[in-house]
Write a protein that holds these residues in place. Structure first.
Motif, mmCIF file in Angstrom:
data_model
loop_
_atom_site.group_PDB
_atom_site.id
_atom_site.type_symbol
_atom_site.label_atom_id
_atom_site.label_comp_id
_atom_site.label_asym_id
_atom_site.label_seq_id
_atom_site.Cartn_x
_atom_site.Cartn_y
_atom_site.Cartn_z
ATOM 1 N N ASP A 136 12.089 -9.189 -13.900
ATOM 2 C CA ASP A 136 10.947 -8.312 -14.163
ATOM 3 C C ASP A 136 11.076 -7.717 -15.567
ATOM 4 O OD1 ASP A 136 8.819 -6.632 -14.125
ATOM 5 O OD2 ASP A 136 9.392 -5.536 -12.318
ATOM 6 N N GLU A 137 10.335 -8.223 -16.473
ATOM 7 C CA GLU A 137 10.356 -7.786 -17.872
ATOM 8 C C GLU A 137 11.798 -7.740 -18.411
ATOM 9 O OE1 GLU A 137 7.491 -6.685 -19.555
ATOM 10 O OE2 GLU A 137 6.083 -6.117 -17.972
ATOM 11 N N PRO A 138 12.577 -8.813 -18.244
ATOM 12 C CA PRO A 138 13.994 -8.714 -18.609
ATOM 13 C C PRO A 138 14.232 -8.676 -20.112
ATOM 14 C CG PRO A 138 13.475 -10.968 -18.008
ATOM 15 C CD PRO A 138 12.234 -10.175 -17.793
ATOM 16 N N ASP A 151 -9.070 1.074 -10.703
ATOM 17 C CA ASP A 151 -8.149 1.971 -10.011
ATOM 18 C C ASP A 151 -7.808 1.327 -8.659
ATOM 19 O OD1 ASP A 151 -7.148 4.007 -8.381
ATOM 20 O OD2 ASP A 151 -8.108 5.537 -9.625
ATOM 21 N N PRO A 152 -6.489 1.251 -8.289
ATOM 22 C CA PRO A 152 -6.138 0.607 -7.011
ATOM 23 C C PRO A 152 -6.799 1.248 -5.803
ATOM 24 C CG PRO A 152 -4.161 1.155 -8.286
ATOM 25 C CD PRO A 152 -5.324 1.726 -9.032
ATOM 26 N N SER A 153 -7.282 2.493 -5.929
ATOM 27 C CA SER A 153 -7.918 3.122 -4.766
ATOM 28 C C SER A 153 -9.444 3.002 -4.822
ATOM 29 C CB SER A 153 -7.516 4.597 -4.682
ATOM 30 O OG SER A 153 -7.963 5.261 -5.832
ATOM 31 N N GLY A 183 0.822 -1.213 0.000
ATOM 32 C CA GLY A 183 0.000 0.000 0.000
ATOM 33 C C GLY A 183 0.849 1.253 0.000
ATOM 34 N N PHE A 184 0.230 2.338 -0.426
ATOM 35 C CA PHE A 184 0.884 3.651 -0.405
ATOM 36 C C PHE A 184 -0.064 4.638 0.263
ATOM 37 C CE2 PHE A 184 2.819 1.466 -3.939
ATOM 38 C CZ PHE A 184 4.165 1.766 -3.758
ATOM 39 N N PRO A 185 0.498 5.563 1.031
ATOM 40 C CA PRO A 185 -0.385 6.564 1.632
ATOM 41 C C PRO A 185 -0.968 7.461 0.547
ATOM 42 C CG PRO A 185 1.912 7.111 2.026
ATOM 43 C CD PRO A 185 1.899 5.789 1.335
ATOM 44 N N PRO A 233 -7.336 4.728 0.671
ATOM 45 C CA PRO A 233 -6.025 4.069 0.672
ATOM 46 C C PRO A 233 -5.709 3.426 -0.681
ATOM 47 C CG PRO A 233 -7.510 3.113 2.318
ATOM 48 C CD PRO A 233 -8.267 4.171 1.621
ATOM 49 N N LEU A 234 -4.453 3.568 -1.084
ATOM 50 C CA LEU A 234 -4.022 3.038 -2.381
ATOM 51 C C LEU A 234 -3.375 1.682 -2.106
ATOM 52 C CD1 LEU A 234 -3.838 4.143 -5.300
ATOM 53 C CD2 LEU A 234 -1.513 4.810 -4.789
ATOM 54 N N VAL A 235 -4.027 0.615 -2.542
ATOM 55 C CA VAL A 235 -3.488 -0.729 -2.275
ATOM 56 C C VAL A 235 -3.325 -1.459 -3.611
ATOM 57 C CG1 VAL A 235 -3.755 -2.824 -0.878
ATOM 58 C CG2 VAL A 235 -4.785 -0.696 -0.125
ATOM 59 N N PRO A 236 -2.209 -1.221 -4.315
ATOM 60 C CA PRO A 236 -2.046 -1.824 -5.634
ATOM 61 C C PRO A 236 -1.891 -3.347 -5.599
ATOM 62 C CG PRO A 236 -0.542 0.026 -5.343
ATOM 63 C CD PRO A 236 -1.114 -0.290 -4.003
ATOM 64 N N VAL A 237 -1.361 -3.884 -4.474
ATOM 65 C CA VAL A 237 -1.284 -5.341 -4.347
ATOM 66 C C VAL A 237 -2.145 -5.708 -3.140
ATOM 67 C CG1 VAL A 237 0.219 -7.319 -3.929
ATOM 68 C CG2 VAL A 237 1.009 -5.445 -5.360
ATOM 69 N N GLY A 272 -0.127 -10.175 -16.619
ATOM 70 C CA GLY A 272 -1.295 -9.329 -16.328
ATOM 71 C C GLY A 272 -1.120 -7.999 -17.020
ATOM 72 N N GLU A 273 -2.229 -7.275 -17.117
ATOM 73 C CA GLU A 273 -2.143 -5.973 -17.784
ATOM 74 C C GLU A 273 -1.278 -5.013 -16.968
ATOM 75 O OE1 GLU A 273 -6.237 -4.642 -19.723
ATOM 76 O OE2 GLU A 273 -6.496 -5.926 -17.998
ATOM 77 N N SER A 274 -0.886 -3.931 -17.625
ATOM 78 C CA SER A 274 -0.107 -2.909 -16.941
ATOM 79 C C SER A 274 -0.889 -2.399 -15.727
ATOM 80 C CB SER A 274 0.143 -1.760 -17.927
ATOM 81 O OG SER A 274 0.963 -0.826 -17.328
ATOM 82 N N GLY A 275 -0.220 -2.293 -14.605
ATOM 83 C CA GLY A 275 -0.870 -1.766 -13.405
ATOM 84 C C GLY A 275 -1.525 -2.846 -12.557
ATOM 85 N N SER A 276 -1.378 -4.113 -12.945
ATOM 86 C CA SER A 276 -2.047 -5.163 -12.169
ATOM 87 C C SER A 276 -1.290 -5.497 -10.883
ATOM 88 C CB SER A 276 -2.220 -6.422 -13.028
ATOM 89 O OG SER A 276 -0.978 -6.821 -13.554
ATOM 90 N N GLY A 277 -0.087 -4.945 -10.723
ATOM 91 C CA GLY A 277 0.646 -5.143 -9.468
ATOM 92 C C GLY A 277 1.788 -6.145 -9.566
ATOM 93 N N LYS A 278 2.188 -6.497 -10.774
ATOM 94 C CA LYS A 278 3.235 -7.515 -10.957
ATOM 95 C C LYS A 278 4.565 -7.044 -10.363
ATOM 96 C CE LYS A 278 2.890 -7.367 -15.484
ATOM 97 N NZ LYS A 278 1.900 -6.309 -15.690
ATOM 98 N N SER A 279 4.986 -5.835 -10.781
ATOM 99 C CA SER A 279 6.306 -5.355 -10.329
ATOM 100 C C SER A 279 6.322 -5.114 -8.830
ATOM 101 C CB SER A 279 6.681 -4.056 -11.047
ATOM 102 O OG SER A 279 6.762 -4.298 -12.409
ATOM 103 N N LEU A 280 5.239 -4.563 -8.300
ATOM 104 C CA LEU A 280 5.213 -4.309 -6.853
ATOM 105 C C LEU A 280 5.267 -5.617 -6.074
ATOM 106 C CD1 LEU A 280 2.703 -1.359 -6.425
ATOM 107 C CD2 LEU A 280 5.145 -1.354 -5.993
ATOM 108 N N THR A 281 4.625 -6.662 -6.606
ATOM 109 C CA THR A 281 4.695 -7.970 -5.946
ATOM 110 C C THR A 281 6.157 -8.428 -5.908
ATOM 111 O OG1 THR A 281 2.486 -8.506 -6.722
ATOM 112 C CG2 THR A 281 3.885 -10.361 -6.095
#
Ligand SMILES: Nc1ncnc2c1ncn2[C@@H]1O[C@H](COP(=O)(O)OP(=O)(O)OP(=O)(O)O)[C@@H](O)[C@H]1O
Length: 638
Positions: free
Chosen positions: A477-479, A576-578, A311-313, A318-322, A339-348
């Motif tokens: 990650d997307e190497p 939207d994650p929020s 999460g991010f403040p 609250p913004l909870v992308p994962v 997953g599509e862009s923004g699905s939370g792959k990189s943050l995971t």
């Protein structure tokens, strides 16, 4: 989720002392002239050059004026002149330092040579000379000091701006025909403001000292006005009879100087802390309650993550992308995350490596690598453990390789630091690793800089660097996203080989389902910050159960795709994650969604064949045979 601290909040005692000193200084500068101006100027012939007493704690001057009152009143002028000189010096420096970017190359070189030459002169000496040129008095002293300071600011501006001028976004702006002046104002200067402000703050104390010196020498503030330098000059004439007369302005200069030095230090620390935040204060995953999407724990699991949230403040919701990812990876297994862009792959991936950038926070019910619970480890131990057990390969290998250090040395350093190997042994190992990632002529290549490698070679070198410490898990990650297809194939083959030969588990992240299908044996499909399907790669093409997975697969064009038709897309946009919907995040885009889907989130449930799917209406082979079921396609679904 714990409330994150703002990066600018003072926490240490140093910060507190600095703030107190600054507040006191500002208060004295504002208030003292209003209260003590009369006392500071009132002449008392009966108390000429009086010593310290209850009435005059620092004695009186040659006209019987109270030294303490004068010192307090002089605060405003002394500080104001120092600030003004620093401001003007910074402005002049920024303008002169920016000129080489705007003017032609030859003139630019001349300007650079000019301020480089001036930097070689001692600042105060230059200011003394300039004070004579600009004329005796406060104005002349400020101008002299500003011009004396300008060369060092010009050099700082030029050096930092030159770095920015090479950035891709500046090149892109150039291609778009943006004028040099506009480029400077919009693209370059805003990006170098930070070091300039930090440097300027530290310079206020030097300006204060230099101005006091100029006043002391008689070039600066002239009577009847007075600053601390002027008072010091007056006080020194009676140093033997009343030392306190010189002591008071001295103490004031030192205190104010220290305050500005501390303010500069504090600002530097805050900026550095803020910049280094992603690394230094990267959020480790902390404990949370168990979730409902837990994968079955297997004996060969290298990585186990349960109910991971990132999460991010934010000012609003609250913004909870994962939002509750659970996954496991076995030794030697290659698991793809798609997953599509923004699905939370990189943050995971970042959370698994305890690398979520501040102010992000990560929590999980389980976070284990090689059977070690990372949540309970002390930060230093965790960093050491991750340094040898986890390798991260990013899309841009240049971000992982230091451009100023030879590739072999960079690889060798990993073994020196983590493995305690001697320099020559570490270098031999680096060369061996470069060979194992199929870098041609590794002995020679080890002596080259990253810039001298091709994109594919850099990526292989970055993988080689990750392999220096025999990692249990490689997160890629997307190497291959930035590589052409032949080099892409090389890197995929290399990762597969590494996994086969060393038994390293690989978590391969990509938005490209075709690449995932080529390398992974199992696929996790992410949508809206959650894993919505966990299936073997063999089932991906035509046996996926989640409508989203099917839609993703349907949207990949292949050689048989009819080019006369528009490309298949998934209608709508990811949530939207929020502001995720209450029920299934995919429901608003799903052809099969009903009221249950819209109101209740489906758990990631295990199916009899060992797969996991989060859907109230998973697709089956029977659905495929049903002609009434229309899949997503060119028209965007039913
Ligand atoms: N530092 C951050 N602060 C706030 N939100 C963030 C931050 N980093 C990522 N996000 C948000 O988290 C969501 C997931 O980001 P993430 O980078 O994990 O997506 P992704 O699936 O890897 O996408 P891509 O394939 O485009 O890289 C996005 O909506 C993104 O905007």
């Amino acid at each position: 989720m714990s409330r994150p601290r703002r990066p600018g909040m003072p926490r240490s005692a140093l910060s507190l002392i600095t703030l107190v000193l600054l507040v006191v200084l500002v208060c004295v500068a504002v208030v003292a002239p209003l209260i003590f101006a009369g006392q500071a100027k009132s002449i008392d012939v009966n108390a000429i050059q009086g010593g310290m007493s209850g009435r005059h704690p620092f004695g009186t001057d040659a006209l019987g004026r109270d030294i303490l009152a004068r010192t307090l009143v002089a605060t405003r002028l002394s500080i104001w002149l120092a600030l003004l000189a620093t401001l003007l010096g910074t402005l002049c420096g920024v303008i002169v330092g920016s000129l080489p970017i705007i003017v032609g190359r030859r003139l630019g070189r001349l300007i650079v040579a000019g301020f480089n030459l001036l930097v070689a002169f001692p600042g105060l000496l230059l200011a003394l000379f300039l004070a004579l040129v600009f004329g005796v008095g406060a104005r002349g002293a400020v101008l002299a000091l500003a011009v004396g300071m300008a060369p060092s600011f010009a050099r700082l501006t030029h050096t930092t701006a030159s770095g920015i001028a090479k950035a891709d976004y500046v090149s892109a702006a150039k291609l778009l025909g943006v004028s040099r002046r506009r480029m400077l104002l919009r693209h370059v200067l805003p990006n170098i403001a930070e070091p300039l402000v930090v440097n300027a703050t530290s310079q206020v104390s030097s300006a204060l000292l230099s101005l006091s010196a100029l006043s002391y020498l008689g070039f600066g503030v002239q009577p009847p006005a007075f600053d601390w330098g002027r008072m010091l000059s007056d006080g020194l004439s009676s140093i033997y009879t009343n030392p306190a007369a010189a002591l008071a302005p001295c103490v004031a200069i030192v205190l104010a100087g220290v305050t500005f030095v501390l303010a500069g230090e504090l600002l530097t620390l805050l900026v550095a802390g803020h910049r280094a935040a992603p690394r230094r204060r990267a959020a480790a995953v902390t404990a949370s309650g168990p979730g409902d999407d837990l994968p079955p724990a297997g004996p060969g699991d290298v990585l186990r993550v349960e109910d991971l949230t990132v999460g991010f403040p934010s000012a609003g919701a609250p913004l909870v992308p994962v939002a509750g990812v659970s996954l496991n990876v076995r030794a030697g297994e290659i698991v793809g995350i798609v997953g599509e862009s923004g699905s939370g792959k990189s943050l995971t991936a970042l959370a698994i490596g305890s690398l979520v950038a501040y102010p992000g926070t990560a929590h999980a019910a389980v976070h284990e690598l090689g059977g070690n619970d990372l949540r309970g480890m002390r930060p230093a131990a965790r960093e050491r453990f991750l340094g040898t057990s986890l390798a991260m390969v990013f899309q841009d290998p240049l971000s992982a390789l230091n451009p100023a250090i030879r590739v072999g040395r960079q690889l060798a350093e990993v073994s020196e630091v983590h493995g305690g190997l001697r320099r020559d042994k570490a270098m031999a190992r680096a060369v061996e690793r470069l060979r194992s990632v199929r870098i041609p002529a590794p002995e020679q290549r080890a002596r080259k800089y990253p810039m001298e490698f091709s994109g594919g070679m850099r990526q292989r070198a970055a993988i080689g660097m990750g392999l220096m410490a025999e990692p249990l898990l490689i997160i890629a990650d997307e190497p291959t996203t930035a590589l052409d297809v032949t080099v892409q194939r090389d890197v995929l083959t290399l990762l597969r080989q590494v996994s086969d030969e060393r038994g390293a588990a690989v978590l391969f992240i990509s938005h490209d389902i075709a690449v995932i299908a080529e390398i992974a044996s199992r696929v996790l499909v992410m949508y809206g910050g959650r894993v919505v399907e966990d299936l073997p790669v063999t089932a991906l093409a035509d046996d996926a159960a989640h409508p989203y997975t099917r839609a993703l697969v349907a949207s990949i064009p292949d050689m048989t795709t009819d080019r006369a038709l528009p490309l298949a897309t998934i209608p709508g946009r990811p949530p939207d994650p929020s502001a995720r919907p209450d029920g299934c995040s995919f429901a608003p885009r799903c052809t099969f969604a009903d009221d249950t889907c819209r109101s209740t989130r489906p758990p990631l449930a295990e199916t009899p064949d060992g797969r996991r799917v989060a859907c109230w209406h998973p697709r089956t082979e029977a659905d495929d045979a049903d002609p009434t079921v229309i899949e997503f396609g060119a028209e965007g679904g039913r």
